[in-house]
Design an enzyme around this catalytic site. Structure first.
Site, mmCIF file in Angstrom:
data_model
loop_
_atom_site.group_PDB
_atom_site.id
_atom_site.type_symbol
_atom_site.label_atom_id
_atom_site.label_comp_id
_atom_site.label_asym_id
_atom_site.label_seq_id
_atom_site.Cartn_x
_atom_site.Cartn_y
_atom_site.Cartn_z
ATOM 1 N N SER A 1 15.633 18.920 -16.986
ATOM 2 C CA SER A 1 14.750 20.082 -16.984
ATOM 3 C C SER A 1 15.348 21.200 -17.811
ATOM 4 C CB SER A 1 14.522 20.569 -15.546
ATOM 5 O OG SER A 1 13.798 21.780 -15.539
ATOM 6 N N LYS B 1 18.840 18.873 -12.527
ATOM 7 C CA LYS B 1 17.791 17.873 -12.357
ATOM 8 C C LYS B 1 17.991 16.729 -13.349
ATOM 9 C CE LYS B 1 12.852 17.774 -11.366
ATOM 10 N NZ LYS B 1 12.511 16.472 -11.927
ATOM 11 N N HIS C 1 0.832 -1.208 0.000
ATOM 12 C CA HIS C 1 0.000 0.000 0.000
ATOM 13 C C HIS C 1 0.874 1.268 0.000
ATOM 14 C CE1 HIS C 1 -3.605 -2.420 1.057
ATOM 15 N NE2 HIS C 1 -2.742 -3.104 1.792
ATOM 16 N N GLU D 1 10.253 6.082 -17.621
ATOM 17 C CA GLU D 1 9.090 6.810 -18.111
ATOM 18 C C GLU D 1 8.732 6.402 -19.538
ATOM 19 O OE1 GLU D 1 9.748 10.829 -15.394
ATOM 20 O OE2 GLU D 1 10.325 10.843 -17.513
#
Length: 464
Positions: free
Chosen positions: A313, A319, A183, A326
């Site tokens: 980014s 970053k 969970h 992805e």
């Protein structure tokens, strides 16, 4: 410089065709009629249709229906197509007549054109290249052949590579114990190798499912001609064709046990698509686990560090994002959508013919290609190259109150829950709180709360 045209004829009359085109009138009509997506059917599919034409010519020659010279000219034409030809000479849109007749005739016309030019014989696209065939059995056969070869030669090896990378990574991190999560909340500990081997097991099950579909893909509609009766094909054509195709493709193909079913339905394509969907779900699960484990580096889990592949980014310097994970997740979403398309198309077997064959062919092969490429990327640019942040893992593990689960058989669930709550509240390790709130000595607590021991499972005190 403007394109030059020649005049071609078919049963509807004359039509202008580009001078450089190897195809003829029926293909040009399809190009004019279906300016829908600008996408043709995949090259792998066209190659399968060409392979069918080669095998059919060989079978018809052996049956005495096609002369040695004509059969040889068609077979030679099949082998003469260049990579540029495959890209330029098959322009019919995916969204065309539902039987794929336009694509079948496109291949017939190209091969007849080449065979006529090279041999000087009057070779007809319909009478000779398409002898004993119909678009209604050629296109379903090509779906099976192209999908089978793509799974056998590309997807299964890619998954074997991914599974091997997972096994090797699991070995390399053996002994690293981390916090488990259910969970998305802290749970019992496990080893990082156990987590990775679970991914490998999922991939192996996907491979088994895909392999199980190959025998059904190897059963072909060819020989049923228009609706399954086999009209205009020799009674021995289906069997002999399958033998020739088997030799040409190095895979054992057989005629379908029921040609009516093979032409009217696409159940095997739907089945395979469902198995591809399972694989997509597996890859998305692995990709998302990697993203979560990589999250941070300061405000996330920070358990692993994926390889830095590109700046993350355009505005935030420094970053770095989990780009491979992805990309794989997006592929998985596309494949799940493709499965819906194939399911809808598969039920469009109206009476004796499925009338969404081209979109099934395109979508099925797209899913196979996307998953093949994604499996390789995941193996080489995510799994193999990620590093483990052991300090972060150990700090989180030491503070994990769920370790008290091992105390249940000794002090009871309720007492263990009190210790967990205090550990949560105070932010201290479970070991410290349990030492204060129980009569257990240090040696007992260290043994009971040892994360590695907990990760091995079993009962307290069970050394088996």
């Amino acid at each position: 410089m403007s394109e030059k045209f020649r005049t071609e004829k078919d049963s509807l009359g004359e039509i202008h065709v580009p001078e450089s085109a190897l195809y003829g009138a029926q293909t040009q009509r399809a190009v004019d009629n279906f300016p829908v997506s600008g996408q043709g059917l995949p090259v792998e599919f066209i190659r399968a249709v060409v392979l069918i034409k080669k095998s059919a010519a060989q079978a018809n020659r052996e049956l005495g229906l096609l002369s040695e010279e004509m059969a040889a000219a068609i077979v030679d034409a099949c082998g003469s197509l260049s990579e540029e030809d495959y890209l330029r000479q098959f322009p019919v849109d995916i969204y065309q007549t539902g039987s794929g007749t336009s694509t079948n005739m496109n291949v017939n016309e190209v091969l007849a054109h080449i065979a006529r030019h090279e041999s000087g014989l009057e070779i007809s696209p319909n009478d000779h290249v398409n002898m004993g065939q119909s678009s209604n059995d050629v296109i379903p056969t090509a779906i099976h052949v192209s999908a089978l070869l793509a799974v056998r030669d590309a997807l299964l090896p890619a998954l074997r590579h991914l599974q091997g990378a997972l096994h090797e990574k699991a070995k390399s991190v053996d002994g690293v114990v981390k916090t488990g999560r259910t969970h998305l909340m802290d749970a019992l500990p496990l080893t990082l190798s156990q987590e990775i081997e679970a991914w490998a097991a999922q991939v192996e099950l996907c491979r088994e499912r895909l392999r199980s579909a190959l025998p059904r893909l190897a059963q072909l509609a060819q020989g049923g001609t228009a609706i399954g009766t086999g009209l205009n094909a020799h009674s021995n054509f289906a069997e002999l064709f399958a033998q020739k195709l088997s030799a040409n493709s190095t895979h054992q193909f057989t005629p379908a046990s029921n040609h009516f079913a093979a032409i009217a339905s696409q159940d095997t394509a739907v089945e395979l698509s469902g198995q591809l969907r399972v694989l997509a779900v597996t890859l998305m699960k692995i990709a998302n686990d990697l993203r979560w484990m990589n999250s941070g580096p300061l405000a996330g889990l920070g358990e692993i560090e994926l390889q830095a592949l590109q700046p993350g980014s355009s505005i935030m310097p420094g970053k770095v994002n989990p780009v491979i994970a992805e990309a794989v997740a997006m592929v998985s979403a596309r494949v799940m959508g493709n499965d819906t398309t194939i399911g809808v198309a598969g039920q469009s077997g109206n009476f004796q013919l499925n009338v969404m064959l081209p979109v099934i062919a395109h979508t099925l092969l797209e899913s196979i290609q996307l998953l093949t490429n994604s499996a390789g990327l995941l193996a080489d640019k995510a799994i193999t190259s990620f590093t483990v942040n052991k300090d972060n893992i150990e700090q989180a593990l030491a503070r994990n109150p769920i370790l008290v689960t091992s105390l249940n058989p000794v002090i009871g669930y309720a007492r263990a829950a009190e210790i967990a709550k205090e550990a949560y509240r105070s932010g201290r390790p479970v070991y410290e709180v349990a030492r204060e709130m129980t009569d257990l000595d240090d040696e007992q607590l260290k043994s009971l709360l040892d994360p590695a021991r907990l990760a091995s499972g079993g009962l307290v005190g069970d050394d088996g």
